[in-house]
Design an enzyme around this catalytic site. Structure first.
Site, mmCIF file in Angstrom:
data_model
loop_
_atom_site.group_PDB
_atom_site.id
_atom_site.type_symbol
_atom_site.label_atom_id
_atom_site.label_comp_id
_atom_site.label_asym_id
_atom_site.label_seq_id
_atom_site.Cartn_x
_atom_site.Cartn_y
_atom_site.Cartn_z
ATOM 1 N N LYS A 115 -22.883 3.868 20.193
ATOM 2 C CA LYS A 115 -22.555 2.704 19.358
ATOM 3 C C LYS A 115 -22.678 3.015 17.874
ATOM 4 O O LYS A 115 -21.905 2.512 17.065
ATOM 5 C CB LYS A 115 -23.471 1.519 19.707
ATOM 6 C CG LYS A 115 -23.090 0.846 21.008
ATOM 7 C CD LYS A 115 -23.711 -0.538 21.091
ATOM 8 C CE LYS A 115 -23.292 -1.256 22.370
ATOM 9 N NZ LYS A 115 -23.990 -2.524 22.560
ATOM 10 N N LYS A 197 -15.608 3.655 29.305
ATOM 11 C CA LYS A 197 -16.031 2.495 30.094
ATOM 12 C C LYS A 197 -15.249 1.252 29.663
ATOM 13 O O LYS A 197 -14.975 1.085 28.473
ATOM 14 C CB LYS A 197 -17.533 2.299 29.831
ATOM 15 C CG LYS A 197 -18.190 1.191 30.554
ATOM 16 C CD LYS A 197 -19.608 0.962 30.031
ATOM 17 C CE LYS A 197 -19.606 0.058 28.830
ATOM 18 N NZ LYS A 197 -20.775 -0.819 28.676
ATOM 19 N N LYS A 200 -16.389 -4.918 26.540
ATOM 20 C CA LYS A 200 -15.991 -6.156 25.887
ATOM 21 C C LYS A 200 -15.962 -6.022 24.370
ATOM 22 O O LYS A 200 -15.420 -6.868 23.687
ATOM 23 C CB LYS A 200 -16.888 -7.316 26.330
ATOM 24 C CG LYS A 200 -18.385 -7.159 26.073
ATOM 25 C CD LYS A 200 -19.061 -8.476 26.395
ATOM 26 C CE LYS A 200 -20.417 -8.415 27.020
ATOM 27 N NZ LYS A 200 -21.474 -7.725 26.303
HETATM 28 P P1 AMP Z 1 -23.121 -5.767 28.621
HETATM 29 O O1 AMP Z 1 -21.694 -6.106 28.445
HETATM 30 O O2 AMP Z 1 -23.444 -4.462 27.979
HETATM 31 O O3 AMP Z 1 -24.055 -6.872 28.250
HETATM 32 O O4 AMP Z 1 -23.313 -5.505 30.202
HETATM 33 C C1 AMP Z 1 -23.859 -6.410 31.127
HETATM 34 C C2 AMP Z 1 -23.951 -5.783 32.489
HETATM 35 O O5 AMP Z 1 -22.658 -5.434 33.007
HETATM 36 C C3 AMP Z 1 -24.764 -4.491 32.511
HETATM 37 O O6 AMP Z 1 -25.487 -4.409 33.720
HETATM 38 C C4 AMP Z 1 -23.710 -3.434 32.442
HETATM 39 O O7 AMP Z 1 -24.130 -2.205 32.974
HETATM 40 C C5 AMP Z 1 -22.596 -4.048 33.288
HETATM 41 N N1 AMP Z 1 -21.287 -3.534 32.862
HETATM 42 C C6 AMP Z 1 -20.698 -3.704 31.644
HETATM 43 N N2 AMP Z 1 -19.523 -3.053 31.574
HETATM 44 C C7 AMP Z 1 -19.352 -2.454 32.793
HETATM 45 C C8 AMP Z 1 -18.319 -1.618 33.345
HETATM 46 N N3 AMP Z 1 -17.247 -1.269 32.658
HETATM 47 N N4 AMP Z 1 -18.498 -1.174 34.619
HETATM 48 C C9 AMP Z 1 -19.577 -1.529 35.350
HETATM 49 N N5 AMP Z 1 -20.591 -2.297 34.876
HETATM 50 C C10 AMP Z 1 -20.477 -2.764 33.611
#
Ligand code: AMP
Ligand code: TRP
Length: 329
Positions: A115, A197, A200
């Site tokens: 990041k 990956k 968002k």
């Molecule tokens: P975040 O968007 O970083 O707050 O992610 C929230 C949860 O979703 C965490 O457990 C991440 O590991 C999971 N997550 C986010 N993006 C992915 C992705 N592309 N594939 C699988 N898990 C994801």
């Protein structure tokens, strides 16, 4: 009989949730809530570690609460709450900043390196020590299991280290949690770059299917998704990363074996394959989008208020104990 386990996980309200969140995290949360005591947080203090828009942050927090419910998290069974509603999280995070976590730990975090990129000296201190707040989230609740996507594994491992070091120095205070990462679907890749990956925070919205995308938008995004050179629908992540990612999404949301899909699409072109995948994705989205639209903001606020009361009682008790052992109480 097995004792119920405590499950804790969370998502940052920093952008639109997408199918990667469902496949990597939320799908297992829904299953876990039947046999365990689950706590799911909307981690808004994590979302301010980077630039943010205050109005949008508020809106997104409610949006996530509604999505949790529409997708099947039952607020009668699980606690749903907003991190910033409980000050014990930031208080414990400060204590861990001083006890249990080292600069060298945080410097190793791959998410920080990704990041911050080449701007490590210019990003906020919050982005650097964000895993410490995450450790506080988890350890306040005597969590047994943390179900997350692959990218969060390192942060949960650090949480375990913090718990062990603190217990070693001050006596048994925290339960050491286990990480739970799925064998399949723990890392859904971007539709525009299969080496990255699905995220968002990606500016290109075509790189992800948002959980609230309209059906025609989702179809367009799938049609635009990059394919690999050559032809053939095979699951070969090294040689065909883009098609392999699309196959994984198809298999997961369509509840089909990848091997079976390879057979069914043996002589089919990318275009037809993508069209069928779009049908599967749209069917999946429609299942909860209807319910989502029926939940009002005030209903979501009420659920968060109730969740806050339940979570607060647990968190404050643990924080009191910590304050006593470190000698501030
Ligand atoms: P975040 O968007 O970083 O707050 O992610 C929230 C949860 O979703 C965490 O457990 C991440 O590991 C999971 N997550 C986010 N993006 C992915 C992705 N592309 N594939 C699988 N898990 C994801
Ligand atoms: N850092 C996690 C992410 O970006 C979100 C998060 C914050 C979290 N606190 C947590 C996940 C506690 C699990 C448990 O995905």
């Amino acid at each position: 009989m097995n004792k119920k386990k405590i499950i804790f996980s969370g998502i940052q309200p920093s952008g639109e949730l997408h199918i990667g969140h469902y496949i990597g995290a939320i799908e297992q949360w829904i299953k876990l809530q039947n046999e365990n005591n689950c706590i799911f947080s909307i981690v808004d203090y994590h979302a301010i570690t980077v630039n943010h828009d205050p109005e949008l942050l508020k809106k997104r927090s409610l949006e996530i609460c509604k999505l949790y419910i529409a997708m099947g998290i039952d607020p009668e069974k699980s606690i749903i709450f907003k991190q910033s509603d409980i000050s014990a999280h930031t208080e414990l995070s400060w204590i861990f900043n001083c006890k249990g976590c080292y600069m060298s730990d945080l410097k190793k975090m791959t998410q920080f390196k990704d990041k911050a990129g080449d701007k490590q000296e210019l990003v906020s201190v919050g982005l650097f020590n964000y895993p410490v707040l995450m450790a506080a989230d988890i350890l306040l609740y005597d969590t047994d299991i943390v179900p997350v996507g692959e990218d969060q594994k390192q942060h949960v491992e650090l949480t375990r280290d913090i718990a062990k070091r603190f217990n070693h120095q001050f006596g048994q205070t925290f339960k050491v949690p286990e990480v739970m990462v799925k064998k399949e679907g723990a890392r859904v890749m971007s539709l525009s770059d299969p080496y990255k990956k699905m995220s968002k925070s990606e500016a290109n919205k075509n790189s992800y299917i948002a959980l609230l995308d309209a059906p025609d938008v989702a179809r367009k995004k799938i049609k635009k998704a990059v394919s690999d050179s050559g032809s053939g629908i095979y699951y070969l992540p090294d040689e065909k990363p883009a098609i392999s990612n699309l196959l994984s999404i198809y298999a997961f949301l369509g509840n089909r074996e990848i091997k079976r899909l390879e057979k069914d699409y043996k002589d089919v072109g990318y275009g037809d394959f993508k069209n069928d995948l779009a049908d599967i994705v749209i069917k999946f989205l429609e299942k909860f989008q209807d319910k989502y639209s029926q939940i009002s903001d005030s209903q979501a606020e009420e659920i968060l208020e109730k969740g806050k009361e339940k979570a607060k009682a647990i968190a404050e008790k643990k924080l009191e104990e910590v304050k006593r052992v470190i000698g501030v109480k």
